[in-house]
Design a protein around this motif. Sequence first.
Motif, mmCIF file in Angstrom:
data_model
loop_
_atom_site.group_PDB
_atom_site.id
_atom_site.type_symbol
_atom_site.label_atom_id
_atom_site.label_comp_id
_atom_site.label_asym_id
_atom_site.label_seq_id
_atom_site.Cartn_x
_atom_site.Cartn_y
_atom_site.Cartn_z
ATOM 1 N N LEU A 1 -5.192 8.028 9.483
ATOM 2 C CA LEU A 1 -4.012 7.960 8.620
ATOM 3 C C LEU A 1 -4.423 8.163 7.164
ATOM 4 O O LEU A 1 -5.552 7.832 6.775
ATOM 5 C CB LEU A 1 -3.314 6.605 8.766
ATOM 6 C CG LEU A 1 -2.815 6.247 10.165
ATOM 7 C CD1 LEU A 1 -2.276 4.815 10.182
ATOM 8 C CD2 LEU A 1 -1.737 7.204 10.620
ATOM 9 N N PRO A 2 -3.524 8.662 6.328
ATOM 10 C CA PRO A 2 -3.879 8.868 4.909
ATOM 11 C C PRO A 2 -3.936 7.572 4.119
ATOM 12 O O PRO A 2 -4.441 7.571 2.988
ATOM 13 C CB PRO A 2 -2.735 9.763 4.400
ATOM 14 C CG PRO A 2 -1.587 9.477 5.306
ATOM 15 C CD PRO A 2 -2.192 9.196 6.653
ATOM 16 N N GLY A 3 -3.426 6.494 4.647
ATOM 17 C CA GLY A 3 -3.438 5.217 3.934
ATOM 18 C C GLY A 3 -2.792 4.139 4.774
ATOM 19 O O GLY A 3 -2.414 4.362 5.928
ATOM 20 N N PRO A 4 -2.668 2.940 4.219
ATOM 21 C CA PRO A 4 -2.021 1.853 4.978
ATOM 22 C C PRO A 4 -0.503 2.052 4.994
ATOM 23 O O PRO A 4 0.152 1.862 3.963
ATOM 24 C CB PRO A 4 -2.420 0.590 4.195
ATOM 25 C CG PRO A 4 -2.666 1.073 2.799
ATOM 26 C CD PRO A 4 -3.170 2.469 2.921
ATOM 27 N N PRO A 5 0.095 2.423 6.116
ATOM 28 C CA PRO A 5 1.522 2.763 6.127
ATOM 29 C C PRO A 5 2.429 1.581 5.829
ATOM 30 O O PRO A 5 3.428 1.731 5.120
ATOM 31 C CB PRO A 5 1.750 3.279 7.561
ATOM 32 C CG PRO A 5 0.636 2.695 8.358
ATOM 33 C CD PRO A 5 -0.522 2.595 7.435
ATOM 34 N N THR A 6 2.095 0.419 6.325
ATOM 35 C CA THR A 6 2.975 -0.729 6.128
ATOM 36 C C THR A 6 2.924 -1.262 4.704
ATOM 37 O O THR A 6 3.762 -2.073 4.319
ATOM 38 C CB THR A 6 2.594 -1.854 7.103
ATOM 39 O OG1 THR A 6 1.193 -2.154 6.970
ATOM 40 C CG2 THR A 6 2.880 -1.439 8.534
ATOM 41 N N ALA A 7 1.923 -0.835 3.919
ATOM 42 C CA ALA A 7 1.880 -1.229 2.515
ATOM 43 C C ALA A 7 2.697 -0.280 1.649
ATOM 44 O O ALA A 7 3.069 -0.612 0.527
ATOM 45 C CB ALA A 7 0.433 -1.257 2.027
ATOM 46 N N ILE A 8 2.975 0.907 2.185
ATOM 47 C CA ILE A 8 3.740 1.898 1.436
ATOM 48 C C ILE A 8 5.230 1.710 1.645
ATOM 49 O O ILE A 8 6.021 1.733 0.709
ATOM 50 C CB ILE A 8 3.309 3.320 1.858
ATOM 51 C CG1 ILE A 8 1.826 3.523 1.563
ATOM 52 C CG2 ILE A 8 4.159 4.371 1.167
ATOM 53 C CD1 ILE A 8 1.267 4.799 2.121
ATOM 54 N N GLY A 9 5.646 1.530 2.883
ATOM 55 C CA GLY A 9 7.061 1.407 3.210
ATOM 56 C C GLY A 9 7.386 0.050 3.796
ATOM 57 O O GLY A 9 6.576 -0.880 3.779
#
Length: 1105
Positions: free
Chosen positions: A455-463
């Motif tokens: 993944l490009p980053g932590p998804p749950t921290a973005i959305g």
Amino acid sequence: MWNEFILSMRTEDLISHREKNLLLVPYSSSDVSVVQWPPFCSLIPIALDMAKDFKEKEDADLFKKIKNDDFMYFAIIECYETLRDVLLSLLLDDVDKKIIWQICDEVETSIQQRRFLREFKMSGLPLLSDKLDKFLNLLMADYEDAQLYRSQIINKLQDIVEIIIQDVMNNGHEVLEKAHSFQHDEKKEQMFERVKIDLLQSRSWMEKVVRLHLLLTVKESAINVPMNLEARRRITFFANSLFMIMPNAPKVRNMLSFSVLTPYYREPVLYSTEELNKENEDGITTLFYLQKIYPDPKLGYANKDRSELDRQWVSYRGQTLARTVRGMMYYRETLELQCFLDFADDNAIFGGYRAIDINHSDYRTLKERAQALADLKFTYVVSCQVYGAQKKSSDAQDRSCYVNILNLMLTYPSLRVAYIDEREETINGKTEKVYYSVLVKGGEKLDEEIYRIKLPGPPTAIGEGKPENQNHAIVFTRGEALQTIDMNQDNYFEEAFKMRNVLEELLKPHHGQRRPTILGLREHIFTGSVSSLAWFMSNQETSFVTIGQRILANPLRVRFHYGHPDIFDRLFHLTRGGISKASKTINLSEDIFSGYNSTLRRGYVTHHEYIQVGKGRDVGMNQISLFEAKVANGNGEQTLSRDVYRLGRQFDFYRMLSFYFTTVGFYFSSMVTVLIVYVFLYGRLYLVLSGLERRILDDPYIRQSQALEGALATQSLFQLGLLLVLPMVMEIGLERGFRSAIGDFIVMQLQLASVFFTFQLGTKAHYYGRTILHGGSKYRATGRGFVVFHAKFADNYRMYSRSHFVKGLELLLLLIVYEVYGHSYRSSSLYFFITFSMWFLVASWLFAPFVFNPSGFEWQKTVDDWTDWKRWMGNRGGIGISPDKSWESWWNDEQEHLKFTNIRGRVLEIILAFRFFIYQYGIVYQLKISHGSLWLVLVCYGNYTSGLKDSSAKVIVFFFFLQQMVSMGRRKFGTDFQLMFRILKALLFLGFVSVMTVLFVVANLAVSDLFAAILAFMPTGWALILIAQACRPCLKGIGIWDSVRELSRAYEAIMGLVIFTPIVVLSWFPFVSEFQTRLLFNQAFSRGLQISMILAGKKDKTSST
């Protein structure tokens, strides 16, 4: 399929073993010449009584009575033929069999020749029935000594034949003579000595014996089978749904493949033994509580000393992941069964699905083929976001969740778990955190990794957490359709059969060539039996997910995706943005945005009632309020979103109105309803304070006309909000009849449902309005446990202070002013009609949390609540102090929305706060109520007639300055000079008492003047606090913020005292607490529950041992 349905309910412990046998039907009816209904339809005992008491001599009359009831007629023939087959298969000797055949021949011949009543004595039938009952019980019993068991069977057989020949047949001796004529063995002295005891090992033969015994002995009315209400509901819905219009089901190999996706965070998976046996403050364990809630007598294993089975029994009655997974895996079981029916021959089908011999090569191949095809057509992915972290964690709770999820994968090999894995990797010589989406399955003992996607980053921290949890796992789903299931849902075995039918709906064109992109399904709320609040929510939710969504889909065509368990056209949505928008804050209600997205991209949404999925709901007052607050926040964000704007622009006029009133318009209307109450009361306040109302009512024409009061009386009926429950009544009426609907409606009103829904109106209006004004919505975890515990007063105050208590006290003050200053010239009936609904609103907002709080009026808990509230009010805040530990921390947290609002929001807050000055302006200046009183002259500096100087504001400033001095003194001298500081406070108190004494004695101060001064100054002080909160950055710079906080603490203490006083008074009377318990748990009491004992903490030793 019917038998598998019944067996699944037995596995779920909804029906007893006897009820299971009463509901099963034989797999094959080739041995019987009539239709074999479930045994609970049998009327054999009634037929025996009818035959015994029959006095006429003609067979036709008796047979006519019997044939009038098809179930009785078929049961008699089945019993006769089955008993004949059982006896013949049990006997080894040909002569013994010949006797049985001779008896049967006599019966059949006499019936054909219509001389049955002349050849047989009906009076002997009860004795024969009793002996057959004992004989069949013996066949079903276990044995250790085979020889003794054989002799007992022989004795019973001989007794039965003797009764038939001597007590039932008129010419029974002729039967024996004919049989003896075929006997060549002269040494044989006794008949029926040779029996085939090995037959007892045959499953199919024993099923005949059990069914025959039930047909002969069952006396339960069919309406009472089964006893469990949930089992009855499921059978009724399944039977009714078969008559609904639905597409034909294709064969399993031709059906659409589909996946099920469930997002999971840290909710309960399976309750541990410690959680089951952990006692609450009343000494009650979860296991003990559930044994009272589900008392249907000892059906399963909850009362046995088996901890693992106890855990499963409790977990499958809660809102747990284990319950959801079990329900969803029914899809795979039913697909296997349906595949078996598609390819099996008649012998295999009639032999029974569960009795299939997998050692037979053909059947083993068929079984493996069914399993493989089921795996191709069905995939279940649970997106356990933090599974990887729980796997590595040393925390006991996390480890327990990990082990339980692993056990689910081992129990269900086709279950897949997706999670976000966080690792540290060296990239270009630097250590960086790297995130992966990982899919695992159950291996032999541990999980096995299948796929890993970087993944490009932590998804749950973005959305937002939940939609991002779904988004990262959707790539692991397969098939043409995708069903989204929340983790507090359940599925039913019988409903899973209809999945092939409902998937065919995706292929049906609507309005030309448009095919559905979202299939809406019906939900059943399974948490309605816990308490009255749960029942209210269950009825409300049921009306929305049935009749409500049915109308939204057709003809309004404005149904969207309101949550689970809708079925998506997976390919359509994957190529058009997915099923979950996940932008922070704006997509708080991510479910409905997927519906918006589908409609905007020319999708089509339908709703189908012939299949249902279980759904859990919040069951406690605070849980429900948090849920309503979350939904109201979400609707506020929707109102501000572009999606709603675009839909409104694209819809035609009528569809736009339907869309508005069924989404954000409902919450906007709720907010306007509350605002209208404010406008109405402030308008009335202006009329009464200005004297305009008195002038109108003094008009002779008005006094002679009663039309105004008549109109207000009619209006007051609608102010109760009775029209809001109309959909609920209609749905219950359609499902269970309008008599039941009216009865439920009356019971709900007696249980104060109107109070509850009025309170929730305030919740919707407050959080929706705050979101519109300031934005900044956030996810609110409601919890999904068994909430029947007592919430402390401080907890309720923290949760409802701003949304209900402050507003309720403001409206209360308005009503008091309106009554006091208009009482002299206004009729009481007119005041009642005008303000009845407002008083009801105020009472609901101020006291509903305590009325619906278990043990809310128990004296000891009231004392504890007071102690806890005083401690909370006195505790100082600071960094790291949680809001539930200190009033200061909570007070700062309550202003969080003002930290991120813009200048428009702050200005509007200040403008709204100016409404409190209406009290002051009207009472002190406009009415000139001092009438020469020295008290108000002093207050207004002797210039109260001119109204040019805001002297009361100066008084407020003076008291504020005084309070600031005390606050500074506490900080600077409270530690080192405690004695001097206390002396200073004592002198201030004595000075206040002295001034008041002088005013009362010298200046003839009246109590009414004191009351008027309080009415003038108290709201003004609160207005200054609200303005100060809006201007917080400025006041912090000046250095008077601490004084604002202390003034707010004083106001909060006064408000808490006003609200708490009625609770204390009611707690003095023990019957109030008993009445409240009866009010809250009426549904439980009607089923014989012992909630009062639970809340009192008195365990029933006999039931728990």
